[in-house]
Design a protein around this motif. Structure first.
Motif, short mmCIF file in Angstrom:
data_model
loop_
_atom_site.label_atom_id
_atom_site.label_comp_id
_atom_site.label_asym_id
_atom_site.label_seq_id
_atom_site.Cartn_x
_atom_site.Cartn_y
_atom_site.Cartn_z
N ALA A 247 0.92 -1.12 -0.10
CA ALA A 247 -0.09 -0.22 0.09
C ALA A 247 0.74 1.12 0.18
CB ALA A 247 -0.93 0.04 0.96
N HIS A 248 2.17 1.22 0.70
CA HIS A 248 2.87 2.45 0.76
C HIS A 248 3.28 2.57 -0.47
CE1 HIS A 248 6.19 4.96 2.47
NE2 HIS A 248 5.06 5.04 3.45
N LYS A 249 3.96 1.53 -1.06
CA LYS A 249 4.52 1.89 -2.31
C LYS A 249 3.81 1.96 -3.54
CE LYS A 249 8.16 0.84 -5.36
NZ LYS A 249 8.64 -0.28 -5.81
N MET A 250 2.56 1.29 -3.62
CA MET A 250 1.80 1.44 -4.99
C MET A 250 0.74 2.45 -4.61
SD MET A 250 3.30 -0.87 -6.28
CE MET A 250 2.37 -1.81 -7.73
N ALA A 251 0.46 2.80 -3.38
CA ALA A 251 -0.74 3.85 -3.17
C ALA A 251 -0.12 4.87 -2.30
CB ALA A 251 -1.86 3.03 -2.79
N PRO A 252 0.46 6.03 -2.81
CA PRO A 252 1.15 7.02 -1.97
C PRO A 252 0.16 7.92 -1.56
CG PRO A 252 1.62 7.34 -4.30
CD PRO A 252 0.89 6.24 -4.36
N LEU A 304 -9.10 20.47 7.38
CA LEU A 304 -10.81 20.12 7.60
C LEU A 304 -11.04 20.42 9.10
CD1 LEU A 304 -10.20 16.73 5.99
CD2 LEU A 304 -11.64 18.62 5.05
N LEU A 305 -10.22 20.07 10.23
CA LEU A 305 -10.76 20.29 11.62
C LEU A 305 -10.96 21.79 11.97
CD1 LEU A 305 -8.05 18.09 13.36
CD2 LEU A 305 -10.56 17.92 13.40
N GLN A 306 -10.29 22.61 11.00
CA GLN A 306 -10.55 24.07 11.46
C GLN A 306 -11.91 24.77 10.64
OE1 GLN A 306 -7.33 26.47 9.93
NE2 GLN A 306 -6.86 27.00 11.95
N SER A 307 -12.00 24.09 9.43
CA SER A 307 -13.15 24.69 8.74
C SER A 307 -14.64 23.82 8.76
CB SER A 307 -12.78 24.63 7.21
OG SER A 307 -11.65 25.23 7.17
N LEU A 308 -14.77 22.72 9.22
CA LEU A 308 -16.01 21.90 9.24
C LEU A 308 -16.25 21.37 10.56
CD1 LEU A 308 -14.94 19.54 6.05
CD2 LEU A 308 -16.70 21.57 6.19
N PRO A 309 -17.52 21.23 10.82
CA PRO A 309 -18.18 20.69 12.17
C PRO A 309 -17.77 19.40 12.23
CG PRO A 309 -19.99 21.24 10.85
CD PRO A 309 -18.69 21.54 9.69
N VAL A 310 -16.55 19.09 12.72
CA VAL A 310 -16.18 17.65 12.58
C VAL A 310 -16.46 17.02 13.90
CG1 VAL A 310 -14.06 16.12 12.51
CG2 VAL A 310 -14.41 18.02 11.04
N ALA A 311 -17.09 15.72 13.86
CA ALA A 311 -17.37 14.83 14.99
C ALA A 311 -16.35 13.96 15.28
CB ALA A 311 -18.81 14.34 15.19
N ASP A 312 -15.89 13.30 14.13
CA ASP A 312 -14.84 12.27 14.25
C ASP A 312 -13.99 12.48 13.02
OD1 ASP A 312 -13.52 10.18 15.20
OD2 ASP A 312 -14.86 8.83 14.11
N LEU A 313 -12.65 12.11 13.17
CA LEU A 313 -11.83 12.11 11.83
C LEU A 313 -10.73 10.73 11.93
CD1 LEU A 313 -10.46 15.06 9.90
CD2 LEU A 313 -8.98 13.13 10.44
N SER A 314 -10.57 10.04 10.91
CA SER A 314 -9.71 8.96 10.90
C SER A 314 -8.75 9.26 9.64
CB SER A 314 -10.34 7.65 11.07
OG SER A 314 -10.99 7.46 9.85
N VAL A 315 -7.53 8.78 9.76
CA VAL A 315 -6.63 8.70 8.75
C VAL A 315 -6.23 7.35 8.47
CG1 VAL A 315 -4.45 9.88 7.72
CG2 VAL A 315 -5.60 11.16 9.30
N GLU A 316 -6.24 6.71 7.37
CA GLU A 316 -6.21 5.44 6.87
C GLU A 316 -5.55 5.14 5.81
OE1 GLU A 316 -10.18 3.81 6.74
OE2 GLU A 316 -10.91 4.66 8.47
N ASP A 317 -4.72 3.82 5.77
CA ASP A 317 -4.15 3.60 4.70
C ASP A 317 -5.34 2.89 3.77
OD1 ASP A 317 -1.55 3.96 4.49
OD2 ASP A 317 -1.24 2.53 5.82
N PRO A 318 -5.29 3.07 2.33
CA PRO A 318 -6.52 2.45 1.74
C PRO A 318 -6.29 0.83 1.82
CG PRO A 318 -4.61 3.19 0.24
CD PRO A 318 -4.29 3.71 1.68
N ALA A 319 -7.55 0.34 1.62
CA ALA A 319 -7.70 -1.12 1.66
C ALA A 319 -6.69 -1.66 0.55
CB ALA A 319 -9.16 -1.62 1.57
N ILE A 320 -6.27 -2.71 0.83
CA ILE A 320 -5.32 -3.52 -0.05
C ILE A 320 -5.98 -3.74 -1.31
CG2 ILE A 320 -5.74 -5.89 0.88
CD1 ILE A 320 -2.28 -4.54 0.14
N GLU A 321 -7.15 -4.31 -1.35
CA GLU A 321 -7.88 -4.61 -2.68
C GLU A 321 -8.14 -3.18 -3.31
OE1 GLU A 321 -9.03 -5.58 0.19
OE2 GLU A 321 -9.91 -7.70 0.19
#
Lengths: 333, 277
Positions: A247-252, A304-321
């Protein structure tokens, strides 16, 4: 390098395919002047696999995976390059080599169609010269593991696709091969059988040290069994390394999943100061999914945190598929 | 046996006969499921020589044709029916399909010589056919009262003549079937082989009853040595010189077809594994 069990160096396979336009006239003309086209299936592929490794060979349809496996099990002569498996040159098909490998392919059946699988398995045991005591022990083990008791006395032609696959697997593992080439091993199996089979293959690998090279279109197979993957596309290796690194190599990029506070969400647009390159890929009932280049993920999060009414935020690697789908579609890194 | 020569078990293991025998057993197990098919097949192969026998027996009437009376003709054809079943290589009809459908992969991946697949099928087949043929021929013999002038040299020479006839008929058909590596329909050549065996190998008529030119051609081509020759050896129709010439021709054709088989197999498998299967 010298301790590798499988060594492949610049292996190349080019098929010479007859071509002609459609129609009767073209067919008649091709009798006198046949024309051929060279179709490269595998192009200068090199890799090595250590004893006991389980490696996934992945790639889209037509990538060259099966051609690669057929060369390694000795069914195809390469056009160029070299390979050795367990100290043998595969396409010389020496009996000692054929006894040390097992190739399971969807279109190759070792089972005799009209007789119960147990008879076929015993015949296979004889062909592979398994000592009688060992054959009985191995049969009992495989029959229990693959839950084959009920299949043993029915003719193979009366079995379902999944049941036949179990029999093929039992036939392929009966003589304890040193190297297993598996082409879509879980094809036709139900979910729980897929899980059991993966568990057995992993156990087999740990216990006997069998080396496995596997192709599958089910990423679950690859993820469950292979720490290392070789991704091939158009006959070339695009990636060879840890599955986790793919994922790291192929999906930067990273996926940012933002849940907005519904009561404050006015359907506003994305902030104007969102870094260039960040794009919205999905929006559903107050949940936004954005794709951001890895380097910009932190800045995009802050924005995004500054500009939008954020209830939750997560940062993820994309699914391998998803990563693999992207590679297959794009055809390049 | 000297200390350096291989022991019996080593030879057994070297030739991988255990695997070959396992193939035979597997085939018998399969065929037991549809034995009536094989009996019908064997019955079908019996029909053309039976018809020819009845025609020639009627033609001979109470006299004889080229020295063969009704009882001699019955003996000739009953022996020919058995020799035909033993030498008919039904396996060759399946070789082309193996190559076309890619099923040959299964054979190539086994750690035993690929020829064992065909040999096992041949051996397994002969046993099944003879289970059907022997009683049928015995009943026919009781009805037709055949007469054959046995000679000791003829009886002794019959077995090698029969084995060589089978080997020649099998290998001749095998190399033709292996042409499926290059052409998609090599089966037609097997059909042609059957026709030539029917005409020139003593089925349509004992060779002695053919016109001289046909007899000459039949003695030159390989087909006589696949079927008629062992029957002629058994029935004591030949003098010693004719028998030796016959064996020489049979072995020469056998050697030639073995070489052609080897050549076709080597080049064919190379081609098969080069273009994919």
């Amino acid at each position: 390098m010298t301790q590798s069990l499988i060594n492949v160096h610049n292996l190349t396979k080019t098929y010479r395919v007859p071509v002609r336009p459609a129609g009767l006239w073209a067919a008649a003309r091709s009798l006198l002047h046949p024309t051929y086209e060279d179709v490269p299936a595998v192009r200068q592929v090199s890799f090595s696999i250590q004893p006991g490794e389980m490696v996934g060979l992945i790639g889209p349809n037509g990538a060259g995976k099966t051609t690669m496996l057929k060369m390694l099990c000795g069914l195809l002569h390469p056009s160029a390059g070299e390979a050795s498996v367990a100290g043998f040159i595969p396409w010389q098909r020496q009996p000692a080599y054929l006894r040390s490998i097992s190739m399971l392919m969807g279109n190759k059946s070792q089972m005799l169609w009209d007789i119960p699988p147990l008879d076929s398995l015993r015949v296979l045991g004889e062909i592979y010269a398994v000592p009688p005591v060992e054959l009985r022990r191995k049969l009992d083990e495989l029959i229990e593991l693959l839950e084959m008791q009920e299949l043993l006395n029915k003719p193979v032609r009366n079995l379902s696709l999944g049941e036949r696959m179990k029999c093929e697997l039992a036939g392929g593992l009966l003589y304890s091969p040193q190297v297993l080439f598996l082409d879509e091993p879980t094809l036709g199996l139900d979910v729980s059988m897929q899980i059991r089979l993966r568990r057995y293959l992993a156990e087999c690998n740990q216990r006997t040290g069998v080396t496995v090279l596997l192709t599958s279109h089910y990423m679950a197979d690859v993820m469950a069994l292979c720490r290392r993957v070789i991704l091939i596309h158009h006959g070339q290796v695009l990636y060879d390394g840890e599955l986790n690194g793919l994922a790291h190599k192929m999906a930067p990029f990273k996926l940012l999943r933002v849940t907005l506070r519904v009561e404050d969400f006015q359907g506003q647009a994305l902030p104007a100061d969102l870094p260039n390159g960040v794009e919205l890929i999905e929006q559903q009932a107050g949940i936004l999914t954005l794709r951001a280049p890895r380097a910009l993920a932190a800045a995009a999060t802050a924005c995004l945190l500054q500009s939008l009414p954020v209830a939750d935020l997560s940062v993820e690697d994309p699914a391998i598929e998803a990563v693999i789908d992207q590679v297959y579609q794009a055809g390049a890194v | 046996m000297s200390a350096t020569s291989p022991s019996r078990s080593a030879v057994f293991s070297m030739l991988q006969l255990r695997g070959g025998w396992a193939l035979v057993r597997g085939l018998w197990l399969s065929w037991l499921q549809y034995r009536s098919f094989f009996f019908l097949l064997a019955f079908g192969w019996m029909i053309p020589p039976l018809i020819a026998m009845l025609v020639w027996m009627a033609a001979a009437g109470d006299g004889s044709l080229q020295g063969l009376n009704r009882a001699n003709l019955a003996a000739y054809y009953l022996a020919l029916i058995l020799v035909n079943q033993v030498t008919y290589a039904q396996t060759n009809w399946t070789v082309g399909d193996l190559i076309r459908t890619g099923e040959l992969n299964r054979v190539l991946l086994r750690p035993i010589p690929p020829l064992y697949d065909a040999l096992a099928s041949e051996f397994a087949g002969k046993v099944v056919y003879l289970v059907f043929d022997l009683p049928v021929v015995a009943v026919l013999a009781m009805i037709l009262r055949p007469e054959m002038h046995w000679t000791l040299p003829g009886l002794l020479a019959f077995l090698p003549a029969l084995v060589f006839a089978w080997a020649l008929r099998f290998l001749w058909g095998y190399w033709l079937a292996l042409l499926a590596f290059w052409t998609t329909r090599a089966d037609a050549l097997l059909g042609l082989q059957d026709t030539l065996v029917f005409l020139l190998a003593g089925q349509v008529a004992p060779l002695a009853l053919l016109p001289p030119t046909m007899q000459y051609i039949a003695h030159l081509l390989p087909f006589r040595y696949m079927l008629a020759f062992p029957v002629e050896v058994l029935s004591g129709q030949m003098d010693t010189r004719q028998m030796f010439t016959g064996f020489a021709m049979q072995l020469a054709w056998l050697l030639f077809s073995a070489l052609l088989t080897l050549l076709c197999w080597r080049l064919g498998v190379r081609r098969y594994t080069a273009v994919g299967g």
